[in-house]
Scaffold this motif. Sequence first.
Motif, mmCIF file in Angstrom:
data_model
loop_
_atom_site.group_PDB
_atom_site.id
_atom_site.type_symbol
_atom_site.label_atom_id
_atom_site.label_comp_id
_atom_site.label_asym_id
_atom_site.label_seq_id
_atom_site.Cartn_x
_atom_site.Cartn_y
_atom_site.Cartn_z
ATOM 1 N N VAL A 254 93.440 23.371 -34.630
ATOM 2 C CA VAL A 254 94.622 24.163 -34.158
ATOM 3 C C VAL A 254 94.419 25.479 -33.747
ATOM 4 O O VAL A 254 94.331 26.038 -32.666
ATOM 5 N N LEU A 255 93.413 26.195 -34.750
ATOM 6 C CA LEU A 255 93.072 27.879 -34.755
ATOM 7 C C LEU A 255 92.357 27.806 -33.645
ATOM 8 O O LEU A 255 91.864 28.767 -33.147
ATOM 9 N N ALA A 256 90.880 26.614 -33.429
ATOM 10 C CA ALA A 256 89.967 26.993 -32.494
ATOM 11 C C ALA A 256 90.802 26.689 -31.232
ATOM 12 O O ALA A 256 90.259 27.348 -30.154
ATOM 13 N N LEU A 257 91.619 26.052 -30.970
ATOM 14 C CA LEU A 257 92.415 25.639 -29.726
ATOM 15 C C LEU A 257 93.165 27.028 -29.492
ATOM 16 O O LEU A 257 93.060 27.307 -27.932
ATOM 17 N N ARG A 258 93.477 27.647 -30.401
ATOM 18 C CA ARG A 258 94.429 29.002 -30.009
ATOM 19 C C ARG A 258 93.282 29.793 -29.323
ATOM 20 O O ARG A 258 93.405 30.649 -28.297
ATOM 21 N N ALA A 259 92.048 29.983 -29.885
ATOM 22 C CA ALA A 259 90.841 30.998 -29.642
ATOM 23 C C ALA A 259 90.550 30.767 -28.265
ATOM 24 O O ALA A 259 90.002 31.460 -27.657
ATOM 25 N N LEU A 260 90.287 29.329 -27.786
ATOM 26 C CA LEU A 260 89.887 29.086 -26.390
ATOM 27 C C LEU A 260 90.750 28.636 -25.663
ATOM 28 O O LEU A 260 90.122 27.950 -24.175
#
Length: 319
Positions: A254-260
Amino acid sequence: MVVPLYSLNTLRLGYSIVSCTFASTAKRFLVGDLKPSHISLQNHILPRSITSKISADQHNFTVAYLINSCGLSPEGAILSSKWLELQSSPGADSVLALLSKYGLSETQISKVVRSRPTILVADPEKILSPKLEFFSSVVVSREDLARILCFNPHLLLRSLENQIIPTYNFLRSLISEENVVSVLKRSSWIFRENRRKNVVPNIELLRELGMPQSCIALLVAHNTEVLIHKHEKFAAAVEEVKAMGFDMKKSTFVLALRALCGESSKSIWKRSREIYKRSWGWSENDVVSAFRKNPQCMTMSEKKIMEFGEENYSKMFSC
């Protein structure tokens, strides 16, 4: 009676604008050639002049009201007056009084009107009051409600039955009531969106790919803005995150999706990558490895990255 929110000097300024424009209008209206040979032409011009004067009078009343009762600057009032035309003050006065009743300060009311001037012609009882009552029943404090409406006054002009309540119920089916309130405070835009267009398909995609409900709830509650992206771009971001080795069953996905997800987020990611490479001598593999272990390292501001310091380099890999 016009709500006396602002100073006499501002009032005089508004009246001076009106008076000058009236004088100009009257001068244009009275000056003309009244010779008999021009009677036919005059008969065609006169109704248009009367109509123009009435229109100008209404426009000037609107501008003066926006200055004197709503606290807009003369420039802001002229700009806002392009979106509405007030016939008289009682209706708009009722709108201002209602907003004040629900806790909005004079400054906040001014921001609301400047952002959404047509709110002044909305029916206070039929259009505005039910929505204010609904939001006040959901939000904990009047201060929070005032901040939400100041930030997003468009909420008051959305359909309560067709948009606001269904969105609330949709969110409530995914996250707790407390988190719904947090979403309303932080990402109230979702109450304006057609959730079926992007939000629902994006969530369904995550479910199909095996993301557990706990991670979906985390995304909805704390990274709601990610879900507004067009489905095609959202799907592409999901595939990119998967390709980097993130596990969909973990919160780091989820955190990575937010970043990309989204051009702005990817721009920050690329900027952070360059900072780490330039300042700390990281390789591309170092960047990706750190990102996999701690996605938030790629969403920090440059100032925070530099404050974090090279001495924490090894800790980044061990987190």
